[in-house]
Scaffold this active site. Structure first.
Site: not given
Length: 126
Positions: A7, A63, A74, A77, A89, A107, A115
């Site tokens: 993540r 890319r 993609c 959210e 994210r 993060y 998180r």
């Protein structure tokens, strides 16, 4: 060898192609460097962006990094009241011999608030 998920997330300063691409490159490079992942070991990547980010797909930056054979998607959210704004994210799926406990999630910026329990060495200045 197993497929593991890594993540990552990063805040973006503004809704512009330049800012989105720069933030995406930064979080992806941090994720692969911190976890010692080779591009050929990347299985796939899922990106989400908050609704206030729509100038470019984050996958475009990947890319441009040379990830031309990596499947990517993609998504927008989910909108949650009082959630952080301008966040990208990432869920990176990789082939690795590392166990789940050895994976370091990344993060950056304001996204560290998402998180704190998953933030790894990269976020703690180690």
């Amino acid at each position: 060898m197993a497929i593991r998920g890594i993540r990552g997330a990063i805040s973006v300063e503004e809704n512009s192609v330049t800012a989105i691409n720069a933030a995406t490159v930064k979080v992806l490079q941090s994720m692969i460097t911190t976890n010692q992942i080779a591009v050929e070991d990347i299985v796939s990547v899922f990106f989400t962006a908050t609704a206030d980010i729509d100038a470019v797909y984050p996958a475009q930056a990947a890319r441009e990094m040379g990830w031309v054979n990596v499947p990517m998607l993609c998504f927008q959210e989910m909108q949650v009241r009082d959630s952080l704004k301008k966040i990208i994210r990432v869920l990176l799926h990789v082939n690795t011999d590392k166990n789940q406990a050895e994976i370091i999630h990344v993060y950056l910026g304001e996204a560290q608030k998402l998180r704190p329990d998953l933030t790894g060495e990269i976020n703690n200045g180690k």
